[in-house]
Design a protein around this motif. Structure first.
Motif, PDB file in Angstrom:
ATOM      1  N   ASN A 123       0.812  -1.185   0.186  1.00 51.90           N
ATOM      2  CA  ASN A 123       0.111  -0.060   0.127  1.00 51.90           C
ATOM      3  C   ASN A 123       0.867   1.271   0.122  1.00 51.90           C
ATOM      4  N   TRP A 124       0.494   2.036  -1.004  1.00 54.67           N
ATOM      5  CA  TRP A 124       1.640   3.311  -1.022  1.00 54.67           C
ATOM      6  C   TRP A 124       0.804   4.508  -0.710  1.00 54.67           C
ATOM      7  N   ASP A 125       1.337   5.354   0.140  1.00 52.31           N
ATOM      8  CA  ASP A 125       0.613   6.946   0.340  1.00 52.31           C
ATOM      9  C   ASP A 125       1.341   7.804  -0.684  1.00 52.31           C
ATOM     10  N   PRO A 126       0.568   8.146  -1.712  1.00 52.43           N
ATOM     11  CA  PRO A 126       1.087   8.960  -2.689  1.00 52.43           C
ATOM     12  C   PRO A 126       1.539  10.510  -2.044  1.00 52.43           C
ATOM     13  N   MET A 127       1.051  10.865  -1.059  1.00 51.69           N
ATOM     14  CA  MET A 127       0.952  11.753  -0.362  1.00 51.69           C
ATOM     15  C   MET A 127       2.301  12.017   0.432  1.00 51.69           C
ATOM     16  N   HIS A 179      -7.962   4.242   2.285  1.00 52.46           N
ATOM     17  CA  HIS A 179      -7.206   5.476   2.422  1.00 52.46           C
ATOM     18  C   HIS A 179      -6.041   5.479   3.320  1.00 52.46           C
ATOM     19  N   SER A 180      -5.021   6.243   3.245  1.00 54.41           N
ATOM     20  CA  SER A 180      -4.120   6.417   4.249  1.00 54.41           C
ATOM     21  C   SER A 180      -4.496   6.742   5.538  1.00 54.41           C
ATOM     22  N   GLU A 181      -4.338   6.091   6.474  1.00 51.70           N
ATOM     23  CA  GLU A 181      -4.821   6.573   7.695  1.00 51.70           C
ATOM     24  C   GLU A 181      -4.250   7.919   8.424  1.00 51.70           C
ATOM     25  N   ARG A 182      -3.205   8.290   7.879  1.00 53.81           N
ATOM     26  CA  ARG A 182      -2.659   9.568   8.176  1.00 53.81           C
ATOM     27  C   ARG A 182      -2.874  10.666   7.201  1.00 53.81           C
ATOM     28  N   THR A 183      -2.893  10.321   6.122  1.00 52.04           N
ATOM     29  CA  THR A 183      -2.872  11.636   5.096  1.00 52.04           C
ATOM     30  C   THR A 183      -4.321  11.614   4.535  1.00 52.04           C
ATOM     31  N   ASP A 184      -4.945  10.452   4.656  1.00 54.22           N
ATOM     32  CA  ASP A 184      -6.440  10.347   4.126  1.00 54.22           C
ATOM     33  C   ASP A 184      -6.392  10.518   2.724  1.00 54.22           C
ATOM     34  N   VAL A 185      -5.159  10.344   2.028  1.00 58.57           N
ATOM     35  CA  VAL A 185      -5.466  10.078   0.573  1.00 58.57           C
ATOM     36  C   VAL A 185      -5.625   8.920   0.029  1.00 58.57           C
ATOM     37  N   MET A 186      -6.040   8.531  -1.001  1.00 61.34           N
ATOM     38  CA  MET A 186      -6.472   7.273  -1.749  1.00 61.34           C
ATOM     39  C   MET A 186      -5.036   6.319  -1.536  1.00 61.34           C
ATOM     40  N   VAL A 187      -4.978   5.424  -1.402  1.00 57.12           N
ATOM     41  CA  VAL A 187      -3.766   4.650  -1.322  1.00 57.12           C
ATOM     42  C   VAL A 187      -3.428   3.932  -2.683  1.00 57.12           C
ATOM     43  N   GLU A 188      -2.290   3.703  -3.167  1.00 53.67           N
ATOM     44  CA  GLU A 188      -2.048   3.393  -4.291  1.00 53.67           C
ATOM     45  C   GLU A 188      -1.484   1.773  -4.145  1.00 53.67           C
ATOM     46  N   PRO A 189      -1.879   0.884  -4.682  1.00 51.71           N
ATOM     47  CA  PRO A 189      -1.449  -0.587  -4.718  1.00 51.71           C
ATOM     48  C   PRO A 189      -0.134  -0.311  -5.585  1.00 51.71           C
TER      49      PRO A 189
END
Length: 839
Positions: free
Chosen positions: A173-177, A341-351
């Motif tokens: 799981n990747w957080d792009p933010m 969504h990322s728990e911390r930044t709330d952006v859509m997680v990218e596989p």
RNA sequence: GGGCGUUUAGCUCAGUUGGUUAGAGCAUCUGCCUUACAAGCAGAGGGUCUGCGGUUCGAGUCCGUAAACGCCCACCA
């Protein structure tokens, strides 16, 4: 002497510093059995919220209680560096100052982060002080300090050597933010509005096409196959053929794979191995090409044709338009689907396909599951049902992705030189080795918290004495993040559970039952509550309002009620203090029945309170103390004591009862109890001995007698109120008895007459007490109706009891005392009925 | 789809291994400035314990079932 008004601000002002300076919070003050709690370390990202206040108040109650009972109580304070969360905040601050954080050198950036940490740590310390938490600051730790870093490296190296940590390319799981990998637990699924885009994928050398439904059209540039189910009659004929990827004009195969579900979508699914975890698996099975189309920052890369550089969502919008224009878009179906969504930044997680470090979970999770089967060594959850949550997660566990592409954290102790890799406690001595840039997941260090804070991996005195810890107190929401991980790391590295009990509390919600959150603006700052009502009221409210494990709806009215209760205690204390000023030596001779009554009630209260304290059922403790203090002590005993205030015995009893009340309340409301206690004892309350149940203060006969008196008074008042009798009335005491106390309690304004008059009277009686009450007015109609009602109720009750006693099953099977009780009551009721009828 | 929780007075919640007439706070009504406290005192009213079925001498409590609300997990082309 106490001020006339209870003022929490004055009461709470200096006490904390005094306690702290005198060393009362410190462990090791006595030789008692160790009792240890490690605080769930708050993040150094902001201020404490009501949930923290709740969580820490519970722990402080446990610690203060055990300390007073003579345990060697240790409450370890500390904070968590909170990787992503803190880094995000520090970056945000830098950007606001016009600095691009990523343009900084790592060391420079870390300097800023440490300054941030110091600032917020100070903040948290102040809030802990306001809450009155008796933390042993000598033992305070921070997840990034030297000792804990050593523990982290030790664990990493060990697990690596055992083959339980590995590095590999996986779908993560990747957080792009934040531009970092996340663990599965850090992904929150939320329902969002999206759409099924039906796209036409033409078959090569044919007029036919396949209708592909996708929610993520922008990933089509990375498609390397189209899959259908091999059992699907509609499509199996296409397996082995090829389709043309629209716009890209690349030929990709149609494959048969069970992943394609005929029931879902159109039954045909596009396969994008680099951007979907399931597709990745399909890709591996069919040896498909892997094409990445999205950059780490969420923009499209060079494989996305003219969409290169566009954000993924913008690209989607434009691509759909283009597909439509070129006749590839069949239809758009709006749907609600859940997206990570990322728990911390709330952006859509990218596989995302990426090389990361992982902990191999299965063997570790099995340790937990096996250990929970052993009654003597398991972690005991309170309430017990939460054990299931831990077990469930341990059953479904996945390998834990522990590397994070951040700067704030423990840098991974792995070094690379060409193809070589070295994992160890220190950097290799030779030239040319470069350390892994990444840091570890915050929870990797938190997982070691119960033993790393006590000095592990060194066999320190603290570790030997206080480990395993006694209780862990936390909310049910972080069982998967934290409790589980502490448990398997504890079992693996210390061969023991990290804590014997795991006390679970719920979440704080607003009055309407919604979660408190910034976006809703329904959050409540505990410091504001303390400002208005005091920490004591807040603590008492938080810890006595719900049963363990259930959520709490914050209700200011109830904090006010708690304040009220404290005010009552304050006033009762004032009364006691002003009357015992001249008391030299306590004497418990010639106890009146009221003395005997309150002392007996006190002992019974101590017994039950201790039992519930031991079980950490604070809600029950709260209601028992509330009742005892308000009803028994204030409403009954103090009122009765008013008629013998000159007696040394009365003074002694007042003092003793007040002292024990303060002791029992102290863990809940430390400030006000300490303040009052100053007036009756040299020893600070915080280190006083908790009351013990003592049988020689039990006076069952006196208690019974006094109960009868209280009951008679209650009945008399009741009758007087019902008959709406004012101050003008006469009484005739028909049975000789000692009515002095009663007359005072009832403030008999009426005249006592020598002989019985013939009419307009009501008999008020209970056991040995009987008086005729004469009122000026005739019995009212309502009174007659009331009497009638009472009689009917009595008759019904008698009938019920007679039936019950006629039932041989009941008589034979029910416990004897219960049967006797029924018989006794039946007689009593029959007698009462007779009297009613005689009137 | 799997699991868990909640449902008790107008509101917020207790209710222990099944056992008196199911409790508390707040709110409501009545009467009291009684000198620790009117943020108080003395009283009162208010409940088909979500529905149905079962076990038991006895069920708010145990079992089954249905419903409403909430949470967790899985899936989500």
């Amino acid at each position: 002497m106490l001020d006339k008004k209870y003022n929490p601000k004055e009461v709470e002002e200096n006490a904390y510093e005094t306690w702290k300076e005198k060393g009362y919070f410190a462990s090791g003050r006595n030789n008692g059995k160790p009792f240890c709690i490690v605080i769930p370390p708050p993040n150094v990202t902001g201020k404490l919220h009501l949930g923290h206040a709740w969580n820490t108040s519970i722990q402080d109650i446990m610690i203060r209680y055990k300390r007073m009972q003579g345990f060697d109580a240790l409450w370890v304070p500390g904070m968590d560096h909170a990787g992503i969360a803190t880094q995000a905040k520090v970056d945000k601050k830098l950007r606001e100052e016009g600095i691009d954080p990523r343009s900084m050198k790592r060391e420079e950036w870390l300097k800023v982060a440490w300054e941030w940490k110091e600032e917020y740590a100070l903040n948290i310390h102040n809030q802990w002080a306001k809450l009155g938490l008796s933390l042993d600051y000598n033992k305070e730790r921070f997840t990034l300090d030297e000792g804990l870093s050593k523990a982290v490296r030790t664990v990493f190296v060990h697990l690596y050597e055992e083959g339980l940590i590995y590095r590999g390319e996986r779908m993560i799981n990747w957080d792009p933010m934040a531009k970092t990998a996340l663990s599965n637990e850090e992904v929150i699924y939320k329902d969002v509005e999206g759409a099924f885009y039906h796209i036409k994928y033409p078959l090569v050398d044919s007029d036919e096409y396949l209708d592909i439904a996708t929610t993520r059209p922008e990933t089509m540039f990375g498609d390397t196959a189209v899959a259908v189910n091999p059992e699907d009659e509609r499509y199996k004929k296409y397996i082995g053929k090829k389709v043309i990827l629209p716009l890209v004009n690349r030929e990709i195969p149609v494959i048969g794979d069970e992943h394609a579900d005929p029931e879902k979508g159109t039954g045909v699914v596009k396969i994008t191995p680099c951007h979907d975890p399931n597709d990745y698996e399909v890709g591996l099975r069919h040896n498909l090409e892997k094409i990445v189309v999205i950059n780490p920052d969420g923009t499209m890369n060079e494989n996305a044709l003219h969409y290169q550089g566009l954000d993924r969502f913008e690209a989607r919008e434009k691509l759909v338009k283009e597909l439509d224009e070129k006749g590839y878009l069949l239809k758009v179906e709006k749907i609600i689907h859940s997206v990570g969504h990322s728990e911390r930044t709330d952006v859509m997680v990218e596989p995302y396909l990426s090389k990361q470090w992982f902990v191999k979970m299965r063997p570790l999770a099995d340790k937990v599951l096996n250990n929970q089967k052993n009654k003597d060594t398991k972690v005991k959850f309170l309430p017990a049902r939460y054990e299931k949550i831990m077990n469930h997660w341990m059953e479904i566990t996945y390998d834990w992705c522990i590397s994070r592409q951040l700067w704030w954290g423990h840098q991974i102790p792995a070094w690379y030189k060409g193809d070589q890799i070295y994992v160890g406690m220190e950097a290799p001595k030779e030239e040319g080795w470069v350390q892994d840039e990444d840091v570890l997941d915050t929870w990797f260090s938190s997982a070691l918290w119960p033993f790393s804070t006590l000095g592990w991996p060194d066999e320190t005195a603290d570790y030997q004495k206080y480990y395993p810890t006694s209780v862990l107190v936390t909310g049910y929401d972080i069982i998967p993040f934290w409790v589980n991980r502490m448990t398997f790391q504890g079992l693996h590295f210390t061969h023991q559970r990290p804590f014997e009990y795991c006390y679970i509390h719920g979440l704080i919600r607003d009055k309407m039952g919604r979660k408190m959150s910034k976006s809703l603006g329904n959050g409540v700052d505990p410091m504001d509550v303390i400002e208005e009502y005091g920490a004591d009221a807040l603590r008492y409210y938080l810890t006595t309002s719900t049963a363990p494990g259930t959520d709490l709806r914050y209700d200011e009215e109830k904090v006010r009620a708690a304040w009220n209760f404290i005010n009552k205690i304050w006033n009762a204390s004032r009364f006691v203090l002003m009357n015992i000023e001249d008391l030299q030596e306590e004497k418990f001779e010639d106890l009146s029945i009221s003395d005997q009554w309150i002392l007996t009630r006190l002992e019974e209260t101590i017994k039950v309170v201790t039992r519930y304290m031991d079980k950490y059922e604070f809600q029950n403790v709260g209601s028992i103390l509330y009742k005892f203090i308000w009803e028994d002590f204030c409403d009954q005993y103090i009122e009765m004591a008013k008629f013998s205030l000159e007696s040394v015995t009365t003074k002694s009893v007042l003092k003793k009862v007040l002292g024990d009340i303060l002791k029992m309340l102290h863990p809940f409301m430390p400030f006000v109890t300490e303040e009052i206690f100053k007036n009756i004892s040299e020893t600070p309350l915080i280190i006083s001995e908790y009351p013990k149940y003592e049988k020689n203060f039990l006076f069952p006969d006196g208690e019974k007698e006094c109960n009868a008196l209280i009951e008679f008074v209650r009945i008399f008042r009741n009758r007087k109120a019902e008959l709406q009798i004012g101050k003008e009335y006469k009484i005739y005491i028909s049975k000789p008895n000692d009515y002095r106390l009663i007359s005072k309690l009832l403030k008999w304004e009426g005249k006592e007459i020598e002989e019985q008059l013939s009419d307009n009277y009501t008999i008020v009686e209970y056991q040995d007490y009987q008086v005729y009450l004469y009122n000026e007015h005739k019995e009212t109609l309502e009174e007659k109706e009331k009497k009638q009602k009472n009689m009917e109720a009595l008759k019904k009750s008698i009938e019920k009891r007679e039936n019950l006693l006629r039932n041989q099953n009941f008589v034979q099977k029910a416990p004897e005392n219960l049967v006797n009780e029924e018989k006794r009551k039946l007689l009593e009721e029959k007698e009462m009925l007779k009297k009613y009828q005689a009137e």
